[in-house]
Design an enzyme around this catalytic site. Structure first.
Site, PDB file in Angstrom:
ATOM      1  N   CYS A   2       0.842  -1.186   0.000  1.00 41.90           N
ATOM      2  CA  CYS A   2       0.000   0.000   0.000  1.00 41.90           C
ATOM      3  C   CYS A   2       0.884   1.246   0.000  1.00 41.90           C
ATOM      4  CB  CYS A   2      -0.941   0.087   1.195  1.00 41.90           C
ATOM      5  SG  CYS A   2      -2.120  -1.243   1.285  1.00 41.90           S
ATOM      6  N   ARG A  27       4.003  -0.361  -4.798  1.00 40.14           N
ATOM      7  CA  ARG A  27       3.707  -0.879  -3.464  1.00 40.14           C
ATOM      8  C   ARG A  27       2.391  -1.652  -3.415  1.00 40.14           C
ATOM      9  NH1 ARG A  27       6.822   1.625   0.485  1.00 40.14           N
ATOM     10  NH2 ARG A  27       5.323   0.989   2.055  1.00 40.14           N
ATOM     11  N   TRP A  75      -2.630  -2.728  -1.662  1.00 33.65           N
ATOM     12  CA  TRP A  75      -2.316  -4.159  -1.790  1.00 33.65           C
ATOM     13  C   TRP A  75      -3.192  -4.834  -0.749  1.00 33.65           C
ATOM     14  CZ3 TRP A  75      -0.350  -8.260   1.073  1.00 33.65           C
ATOM     15  CH2 TRP A  75       0.090  -9.360   0.331  1.00 33.65           C
ATOM     16  N   ASN A 101      -1.793   2.111   5.574  1.00 30.07           N
ATOM     17  CA  ASN A 101      -0.885   1.053   5.122  1.00 30.07           C
ATOM     18  C   ASN A 101      -0.504   0.249   6.358  1.00 30.07           C
ATOM     19  OD1 ASN A 101       1.223  -0.496   4.063  1.00 30.07           O
ATOM     20  ND2 ASN A 101       2.698   1.160   4.270  1.00 30.07           N
ATOM     21  N   GLY A 102      -0.802  -1.064   6.344  1.00 31.64           N
ATOM     22  CA  GLY A 102      -0.469  -1.891   7.505  1.00 31.64           C
ATOM     23  C   GLY A 102      -1.631  -2.810   7.830  1.00 31.64           C
ATOM     24  N   GLU A 487      17.509 -17.841  -7.389  1.00 30.82           N
ATOM     25  CA  GLU A 487      17.122 -16.491  -7.759  1.00 30.82           C
ATOM     26  C   GLU A 487      16.595 -16.451  -9.195  1.00 30.82           C
ATOM     27  OE1 GLU A 487      16.393 -13.929  -6.335  1.00 30.82           O
ATOM     28  OE2 GLU A 487      16.638 -12.291  -7.756  1.00 30.82           O
ATOM     29  N   LYS A 491      12.847 -15.222 -10.257  1.00 29.20           N
ATOM     30  CA  LYS A 491      12.598 -14.155 -11.244  1.00 29.20           C
ATOM     31  C   LYS A 491      11.565 -14.632 -12.256  1.00 29.20           C
ATOM     32  CE  LYS A 491      13.737 -11.462  -9.606  1.00 29.20           C
ATOM     33  NZ  LYS A 491      14.342 -11.415  -8.342  1.00 29.20           N
ATOM     34  N   GLU A 494       7.880 -15.137 -10.673  1.00 32.15           N
ATOM     35  CA  GLU A 494       7.129 -13.964 -10.206  1.00 32.15           C
ATOM     36  C   GLU A 494       6.675 -13.053 -11.340  1.00 32.15           C
ATOM     37  OE1 GLU A 494       9.265 -11.237  -7.619  1.00 32.15           O
ATOM     38  OE2 GLU A 494      11.142 -11.729  -8.620  1.00 32.15           O
ATOM     39  N   HIS A 510      17.904 -37.289  -6.287  1.00 31.07           N
ATOM     40  CA  HIS A 510      17.187 -37.725  -5.074  1.00 31.07           C
ATOM     41  C   HIS A 510      15.682 -37.482  -5.195  1.00 31.07           C
ATOM     42  CE1 HIS A 510      20.986 -38.544  -3.186  1.00 31.07           C
ATOM     43  NE2 HIS A 510      21.410 -37.357  -3.564  1.00 31.07           N
ATOM     44  N   LYS A 609       6.049  -4.309  -3.905  1.00 37.58           N
ATOM     45  CA  LYS A 609       7.489  -4.157  -3.739  1.00 37.58           C
ATOM     46  C   LYS A 609       7.925  -4.182  -2.281  1.00 37.58           C
ATOM     47  CE  LYS A 609      11.537  -3.187  -5.480  1.00 37.58           C
ATOM     48  NZ  LYS A 609      12.158  -4.331  -6.157  1.00 37.58           N
TER      49      LYS A 609
HETATM   50  C1  F6R Z   1      11.698 -10.763  -5.581  1.00 41.18           C
HETATM   51  C2  F6R Z   1      11.560  -9.739  -4.566  1.00 41.18           C
HETATM   52  C3  F6R Z   1      11.164 -10.157  -3.200  1.00 41.18           C
HETATM   53  C4  F6R Z   1      11.946  -9.360  -2.164  1.00 41.18           C
HETATM   54  C5  F6R Z   1      11.425  -9.669  -0.754  1.00 41.18           C
HETATM   55  C6  F6R Z   1      12.231  -8.969   0.315  1.00 41.18           C
HETATM   56  O1  F6R Z   1      12.105 -10.229  -6.796  1.00 41.18           O
HETATM   57  O2  F6R Z   1      11.742  -8.591  -4.826  1.00 41.18           O
HETATM   58  O3  F6R Z   1      11.328 -11.525  -3.014  1.00 41.18           O
HETATM   59  O4  F6R Z   1      13.300  -9.676  -2.265  1.00 41.18           O
HETATM   60  O5  F6R Z   1      10.090  -9.287  -0.666  1.00 41.18           O
HETATM   61  O6  F6R Z   1      12.184  -7.589   0.142  1.00 41.18           O
HETATM   62  P1  F6R Z   1      13.246  -6.636   0.816  1.00 41.18           P
HETATM   63  O7  F6R Z   1      14.565  -6.934   0.198  1.00 41.18           O
HETATM   64  O8  F6R Z   1      12.762  -5.253   0.501  1.00 41.18           O
HETATM   65  O9  F6R Z   1      13.244  -6.940   2.277  1.00 41.18           O
END
Ligand code: F6R
Length: 614
Positions: A2, A27, A75, A101-102, A487, A491, A494, A510, A609
Site C-alpha cells: 500500500c 507498493r 495491496w 498502510n499496515g 534467484e 525471477k 514472479e 534424489h 514491492k
Molecule cells: C523478488 C523480490 C522479493 C523481495 C522480498 C524482500 O524479486 O523482490 O522476493 O526480495 O520481498 O524484500 P526486501 O529486500 O525489501 O526486504
C-alpha cells in the site's frame, strides 16, 4: 504494501496526489482512491478497483478541486480488491476520511465495540474499523481530531501508517505511524506526505521521517508538529534527500525492470565507490571498521532476510564461511521471528532488505536486539526502518528499485556481502594478502564483465521465444551458483507466472529428476569453478533423460557447449563472485519470457514491492 500520499499547500492537491500514486504504485495496485476537501470545505472521496489509471478515468467527471487531500494505492490484506474495500474510508458520519498502510490486528475487538454502539460497516477492511473508531473516540471524548487519533491509536495493536482529513477543515492533515513507513516533505508553504520519498523529491529534498508511535500534525501555514501517542512533543529532525528525479523515470526503457537490469554495471560501481581504494588493493567498509572488535570476536553470524534478499544471504554464507571461517546461519526472517531461536550476545545478526521495510525482517531485527546481538543492516532505501533499527550497516547504493522483481538490489547486496567478507577476513587474518588483493581485483572487474553479458541481450531475447509457453522450468547450480539458480527461478515465476524451481544440481537424482522429459527446460549454471566437472555430470544425467538444457557457461567453454541445447556465455569470474555475472542472463531470460507472454513485468499480479505486512 500500500502506498499513501498527502498534500496540503497552495497548489491543486489532485495532480500532486495522482503523480504521487503513480510513483508508489509499485507498493500495490489492487485499488486506488483519493479524498479531497474542496473550497466550500466539502469532503469528496473517489475510489475504484484496479490501478491509478482507472481512478483517473473515474474522477474525470467529478470535482477534484482543493488544495488539501490524501490518496492511496492498495495491496489487499483484509477484504477482496474491489471498489468498496478501496481506501480512503469514510467514518460513519462521513466527516472523516482515512488511508492506511499496515494491518490492525485487533480490529475484530474494536469492531465489536463499534457494533455495540450502533455503528455499521460498508467494507470488510480493518481500515474502516479504524476510521470509525477514531470518530467514536472523538465524539465520546469530545476532543479534536489530533487528540482523537492519539487516544484511538493507544488502543490499536498492529502496524499502521495513516493519514486522516476532516470535512470542514481544509487546513489540516493528521498522520501517524507504527511499523509502516511515513515521510513528510517540507516545501515552501506546503507539505507532502508519503510512504517513501519518491512522490516528494520532485518538490522538495527536505524531509522528516516519522517514527513509531508519532503523530504528525500538518497544518497549513504552520510549522510541522510531531507529538507522540503519550502527548510528548518532539522536534522534527529534517533530513536532506540524496535521490534525484531521473532515477525514478524509465529513461527510454519499456520497463523499469529492463532499465534496472541494464543499470547494474553502474550500480556496482556506485556500490564499491569509496569502499575499494583507487589502487584496487584494499576494501574499507566503515560499518566493519568501526566495530572491528565485534567482528574479531564473533562466534557466529546469522543472516535474516526474505525472498531475493534471502538468496543474497545464501551467497553471503558461502563468502563469510569460505573467507572468514566464521559459522553462518541463513534464516527466513518470517520463520526466525516465530521459532524461539538461540541468539547469543556474541552473535552478529545481519539483516538484508532492499526496501528496509519488510515487516518480517524488521521483526527479526527486533528479536535479535532483545537477545543482545549486534545487528548489521544491508539496505538500499536510505533512512528506512530496518536501516534505522540496526546498530550499523552498509547501504548498497544502487538507487531506487521500482520494478517489483528485484534485480540490481540483488547484485548490490551480493557486492556488499563480498566486501564485508573481504574486510572481516583481512581483520581476522583468514585470507592470504595476495589472495585478498586478487579477489579485490576480481570484484572491481564485475561492472565490465556485467557489461559484456548485457551485450548478449538480443541473443537472450531470441532464446526466450523458444520457451515462452513452457509450463515448468528447473534451474540448477552448485556451490555459489546454487543461490543464483534459486534467484533465477524466482525471477521467472514472479513475472511470467511459469512454475520454476531452483535446485542444487546434485540433488536432482534424489527425486526431482523424475520430472525430466522433453517438455522440461532445465537452466544449468555451469561456469568454470571447483565443481565444474561434477556439474557436467549432473547435466549429462539430465540429457540422458531427454531434458532440454540451457546452460550458462564461461566464455570459451566447449565441454558443456557440446552437451547443452543452448548456451549463454559469461566472462570468466572467480567462483566467489560468480553469481554477480551469472545472475544477469537469468534476469534477462525471465524478463523476455514475461514480455513475450504479455505479462505486466513491473507490476506482477498479487505482488508488491515493499512487504510491510507479515
Ligand atoms: C523478488 C523480490 C522479493 C523481495 C522480498 C524482500 O524479486 O523482490 O522476493 O526480495 O520481498 O524484500 P526486501 O529486500 O525489501 O526486504
Amino acid at each position: 504494501m500500500c502506498g499513501i500520499v498527502g498534500y496540503i499547500g497552495k497548489r491543486d492537491a489532485y495532480p500532486v496526489l495522482i503523480k504521487g500514486l503513480h510513483r508508489l504504485e509499485y507498493r500495490g495496485y489492487d485499488s486506488a482512491g483519493v479524498a479531497l476537501i474542496s473550497e466550500d470545505k466539502e469532503l469528496h472521496v473517489y475510489k475504484t478497483k484496479g490501478k491509478v489509471a482507472n481512478l483517473e478515468q473515474m474522477v474525470s467527471q467529478h470535482d477534484v478541486s482543493g488544495t488539501v487531500g490524501i490518496a492511496h494505492t492498495r495491496w489487499a490484506t483484509h477484504g477482496e480488491p474491489n471498489d468498496v474495500n478501496a481506501h480512503p474510508h469514510y467514518s460513519q458520519s462521513e466527516s472523516l476520511a482515512l488511508i492506511h498502510n499496515g494491518i490492525i490486528e485487533n480490529y475484530m475487538l474494536l469492531k465489536q465495540v463499534l457494533l455495540d454502539n450502533g455503528y455499521t460497516f460498508r467494507s470488510c477492511t480493518d481500515t474502516e474499523v479504524l476510521v470509525q473508531f477514531i470518530e467514536y473516540v472523538k465524539k465520546t471524548n469530545k476532543v479534536d481530531l489530533r487528540h482523537a487519533v492519539q487516544i484511538a491509536l493507544r488502543e490499536v495493536i498492529g502496524a499502521y501508517a495513516i493519514a486522516v482529513v476532516e470535512r470542514g477543515n481544509p487546513d489540516q492533515i493528521i498522520a501517524a505511524r507504527k511499523s509502516s513507513p511515513l515521510v513528510v516533505g517540507i516545501g515552501k508553504d506546503e507539505f507532502f506526505l508519503a510512504s517513501d520519498a519518491t512522490p516528494i523529491i520532485e518538490y522538495t529534498d527536505q524531509v522528516v521521517y516519522i517514527k513509531d508511535e508519532e503523530i504528525a500534525v500538518i497544518r497549513r501555514d504552520e510549522p510541522l508538529r510531531i507529538i507522540n501517542l503519550h502527548d510528548i512533543e518532539k522536534t522534527p529532525e529534517i533530513h536532506t534527500l540524496e535521490m534525484s528525479l531521473s532515477q525514478l523515470e524509465k529513461g527510454g526503457y519499456p520497463h523499469f525492470m529492463l532499465k534496472e537490469i541494464n543499470e547494474q554495471p553502474q550500480t556496482i560501481v556506485d556500490c564499491i565507490r569509496g569502499r575499494i581504494n583507487v589502487e584496487g588493493t584494499d576494501v574499507i567498509l566503515s560499518g566493519v571498521l568501526d566495530n572491528r572488535e565485534r567482528f574479531l570476536n564473533a562466534q557466529r553470524i546469522i543472516i535474516v532476510a526474505c525472498g531475493t534478499s534471502w538468496h543474497a544471504a545464501l551467497i553471503g554464507e558461502h563468502l563469510i564461511e569460505d573467507l572468514c571461517r566464521i559459522p553462518v546461519e541463513v534464516e527466513y526472517a518470517s520463520e526466525f521471528r516465530y521459532r524461539n531461536p538461540v541468539i547469543r550476545p556474541d552473535d552478529i545478526v545481519i539483516a538484508i532488505s532492499q526496501s528496509g521495510e519488510t515487516a518480517d525482517t524488521l521483526a527479526a531485527v527486533e528479536l535479535a536486539r532483545e537477545h543482545g546481538a549486534f545487528i548489521y543492516g544491508i539496505c538500499n532505501v536510505i533512512g528506512s526502518s530496518i536501516a534505522r533499527a540496526t546498530d550499523t550497516g552498509s547501504y548498497i547504493h544502487v538507487g531506487p528499485e521500482i520494478g517489483v522483481a528485484s534485480t540490481k538490489a540483488f547484485t548490490g547486496q551480493v557486492t556488499v556481502l563480498s566486501m564485508l567478507a573481504l574486510t572481516i577476513a583481512k581483520y581476522r587474518q583468514t585470507i592470504a594478502p595476495e589472495y585478498y588483493r586478487e579477489l579485490i581485483g576480481e570484484l572491481s572487474s564485475v561492472p565490465e564483465k556485467m557489461r559484456r553479458v548485457l551485450e548478449q541481450d538480443a541473443q537472450i531475447r531470441d532464446l526466450s521465444k523458444i520457451f515462452t509457453y513452457a509450463h515448468n522450468f528447473i534451474y540448477l547450480g552448485r556451490g555459489y551458483n546454487y543461490p543464483a539458480a534459486l534467484e533465477g527461478a524466482l525471477k521467472l515465476k514472479e513475472i511470467s507466472y511459469i512454475h520454476a524451481e531452483g535446485y542444487p544440481a546434485a540433488e536432482m537424482k534424489h527425486g526431482p529428476i523424475a520430472l525430466i522429459d522433453t517438455e522440461m527446460p532445465v537452466v544449468a549454471i555451469a561456469t568454470t569453478d571447483s565443481i565444474y566437472e561434477k556439474t557436467i555430470s549432473n547435466i549429462q544425467e539430465i540429457k540422458a533423460r531427454k531434458g532440454r538444457v540451457i546452460a550458462i557457461v564461461t566464455e570459451g567453454d566447449t565441454i558443456v557447449r557440446n552437451l547443452a541445447d543452448y548456451c549463454i556465455e559469461v566472462p570468466r569470474m572467480v567462483e566467489n563472485f560468480a553469481p554477480l555475472v551469472s545472475a544477469i542472463p537469468l534476469q534477462l531470460l525471465a524478463y523476455y519470457i514475461a514480455v513475450n507472454k504479455g505479462a505486466n513485468v513491473d507490476q506482477p499480479r498479487n505482488l508488491a514491492k515493499s512487504v510491510t505486512v507479515e
